[in-house]
Design an enzyme around this catalytic site. Structure first.
Site, PDB file in Angstrom:
ATOM      1  N   ASP A  27       0.838  -1.181   0.000  1.00  0.00           N
ATOM      2  CA  ASP A  27       0.000   0.000   0.000  1.00  0.00           C
ATOM      3  C   ASP A  27       0.884   1.245   0.000  1.00  0.00           C
ATOM      4  OD1 ASP A  27      -2.701   1.247   0.451  1.00  0.00           O
ATOM      5  OD2 ASP A  27      -1.683   1.988   2.234  1.00  0.00           O
TER       6      ASP A  27
ATOM      7  N   GLU B 229       1.428   0.339  -4.961  1.00  0.00           N
ATOM      8  CA  GLU B 229       0.964   1.607  -5.501  1.00  0.00           C
ATOM      9  C   GLU B 229       2.168   2.524  -5.664  1.00  0.00           C
ATOM     10  OE1 GLU B 229      -3.380   2.548  -3.879  1.00  0.00           O
ATOM     11  OE2 GLU B 229      -1.953   2.240  -2.251  1.00  0.00           O
TER      12      GLU B 229
END
Length: 654
Positions: free
Chosen positions: A333, A362
């Protein structure tokens, strides 16, 4: 005075370096006669104690022992007696904590637990094997939230639990769809769900509905209790998580864990802050305001991956999930919050265990980070992180419009100038002579060295699901009229065809194969089940959608031309064809990837009318047309032009 300050600072830095090298994060070592505890805590702490409790919540401590600080900066204490089944906390004077690397906890994760690890092993756990994956290009990743996936499934025995993914209906659905990797949203112990409101196994009371995605970490190395059948039993959550992994592995499905090392639920009560204040977090120094916490996560704080012990924590944590729970991959993340060196060290350490472990994340942050961008794991730096992939928002937003404006259209809704962004996604984000980077959204330089460093997708959990986005986006070519259900289905299938024929690693949100809706909610992280749950009745309402997804995934699996996995091969074999506006067309030529088909032509038409596209002259077999896929088709076309139906894909081969 300055000399003393500098000398003291150097001593602390040396201590941290030694601790980072030697500390194994095994904060508790049990024997029937005594248990030894150790903790990396602040050298400024005046006193550190370990407290022993009978239960995981409430009650007074049975024993309290003072810990001693060693020269390496590690505090230790040994407590005599058999503590099996007991719970413990560390107290540094700021509050009680189970430590930063607890491996078992009581309800709500406030206390560490002393357990027999062998009781966490399912039957035949020793025989569990990781699915064989030759290349990340061979994966089709299916992102799911435990509660979304199973809470509304008719006949589910364990709705909303880890064990739901052991049930035959769940395994059969995933296998029938054809996905071979499940990305589970955060499944470690997180803070937003109160586990005391989840009844124990056998209780007559029903679980109170509570919902959160889980991006609020508390104990990073323990499964979440609310997904177990008994959150009060520290063994239960570990065993049931392993049963889930075991069942998916038996089905040939890899398990990818969503990890959120970039921030904690809060600062003041985090296990990091309670053991070593401010060490694990980045700070900024604005003029005149003193120290404030950096907030690249957008959640109020941002961890400092570059700190020796935070870096070591992350490395040991992913290794622990691999070794203890047999996780096959990790999705980071907000990877753009972590420094490149840490990510590369994680890749190197996991490769020593198993080179096929897949890592992606990400490639952005949610705000300004406390390190310079050139040091961070953002998309632009992915080529400096070999063996690590990132999501392509170029392809995503090129297809359906920008993330920050749900009503602004993309290529699917007729917006002009999106074709080059889609082509960039089709090649897997690499440099390709036929992709004009000056026309690609968000980036003007290729950011992958290999196509397997790009995640190809059009929807995920933290956004509108695809059908909702298509409803929200005005169809420009029809004067802004809302699309019909048939049109939504056509565009949905067209979008996923672009994803699944991309040379990147395809990724899909669970339920898209059911034409999922979240009633238009963009950020449903704490919305109720009525918004987030999958509607399994859609299998009957829209059987053509599931059938297309199923056949599309099978087409990719059967034909290596769609998953070359090598930048040189993509540039050699993937050729874009001239096409009118609203169309992207390409050919995979000369038995690409040693495919059985000599040439494969894929034409993606977002226009609302049938469109003719020039193709190399030849006799072709039609395997995808008008929302249907049939690899055994005998339908033929001959000539130099192909007509593609409105808002659909045409796939041919010779």
């Amino acid at each position: 005075m300055k000399k003393l300050i500098i000398t003291g600072l150097m001593t602390v830095l040396t201590t941290l370096t030694i601790a980072a090298q030697d500390f194994d994060f095994n904060e508790m070592e049990y024997t029937p006669h005594q248990t030894t505890f150790q903790l990396f805590a602040s050298p400024t702490a005046r006193s550190v104690k370990v407290r022993i409790y009978k239960d995981g919540l409430g009650g007074r401590p049975m024993k309290t022992a003072r810990m001693t600080r060693g020269e390496d900066g590690i505090w230790t204490a040994t407590v005599k007696g058999d503590l099996m089944g007991c719970f413990y906390t560390f107290d540094t004077g700021r509050g009680e904590t189970p430590g930063v690397f607890a491996k078992a906890v009581g309800v709500n994760g406030h206390r560490g637990a002393i357990i027999d690890s062998e009781k966490t092993f399912p039957d035949d756990w020793c025989c569990d094997q990781h699915p064989v994956v030759k290349s990340p290009a061979d994966l089709v990743v299916y992102e799911l939230h435990h509660r979304d996936f199973s809470v509304a499934r008719p006949g589910a025995k364990y709705p909303g639990k880890f064990l739901a993914l052991t049930e035959p209906w769940a395994i059969d659905h995933l296998k029938s769809l054809g996905v071979n990797a499940v990305h589970i949203l955060p499944s470690y112990d997180f803070g937003s769900v109160d586990e005391t409101r989840v009844p124990r196994a056998g209780d007559a009371a029903q679980s109170e509905p509570q919902y959160n995605w889980g991006y609020d970490p508390v104990n990073y190395n323990v499964p979440e209790g609310s997904y177990s059948t008994d959150p009060y039993d520290p063994v239960c959550r570990l065993r049931e998580f392993k049963q889930m992994v075991q069942a998916l592995h038996k089905a040939g499905i890899a398990v990818i864990l969503d990890v959120v090392y970039n921030h904690t639920y809060d600062i003041d009560h985090s296990n990091f802050q309670l053991t070593y204040p401010d060490y694990y977090y980045r700070k900024t120094h604005p003029t005149g305001t003193g120290n404030v916490y950096s907030n690249g996560s957008g959640c109020g704080n941002e961890t400092a991956s570059e700190q020796p012990m935070m870096r070591r924590f992350m490395i040991e944590s992913v290794k622990y999930w691999y070794n203890e729970f047999r996780i096959d991959g990790f999705r980071f993340d907000l990877m753009g919050c972590h420094d490149i060196e840490t990510m590369n060290q994680i890749r190197a350490e996991l490769s020593k265990l198993d080179p096929s472990i897949f890592i992606y994340g990400e490639g952005w942050s949610a705000g300004q980070c406390g390190l310079p961008t050139e040091q961070l794991g953002v998309k632009a730096n992915v080529s400096r992180m070999p063996g690590i992939a990132a999501f392509s928002d170029e392809l995503r937003d090129g297809l359906r419009g920008p993330f920050d404006d749900d009503t602004k259209p993309g290529w699917l809704a007729g917006a002009p100038g999106c074709e080059e962004s889609i082509k960039y996604g089709i090649v897997g984000g690499i440099a390709h002579p036929q992709v004009d980077m000056t026309k690609v959204n968000y980036t003007k330089e290729p950011w992958t060295a290999e196509p397997t460093q790009m995640m190809a997708y059009v929807s995920c959990h933290d956004d509108m699901c695809l059908a909702d986005r298509l409803r929200a986006t005005s169809t420009l070519s029809d004067g802004g009229a809302a699309p019909t259900v048939d049109e939504i289905i056509r565009l949905d299938l067209l979008a996923q065809t672009a994803v699944m024929t991309s040379q990147g690693v395809p990724f899909m949100l669970s339920g898209e194969e059911l034409l999922r809706t979240k009633r238009g909610v963009h950020n449903s992280f704490e919305s109720p089940d009525s918004i987030n749950q999958l509607d399994w009745q859609n299998l009957k309402r829209y059987p053509q959608v599931f059938k297309y997804y199923q056949d599309l995934i099978a087409l990719r699996r059967h034909h290596p031309a769609f998953r070359l996995g090598d930048a040189h091969l993509v540039r050699k074999h993937l050729e874009f064809l001239d096409a009118p506006q609203g169309v992207v067309a390409f050919r995979l030529k000369d038995y690409a990837g040693r495919d059985d088909w000599r040439n494969i032509i894929v034409i993606l038409n977002a226009n609302r009318e049938t469109t003719a596209v020039p193709i190399p002259k030849g006799m072709y077999t039609v395997v995808c047309q008008d929302g249907k896929i049939n690899e055994q088709s005998t339908s033929k076309i001959f000539g130099r032009r192909a007509s593609v139906g409105p808002q659909s894909a045409l796939i041919l081969h010779d």
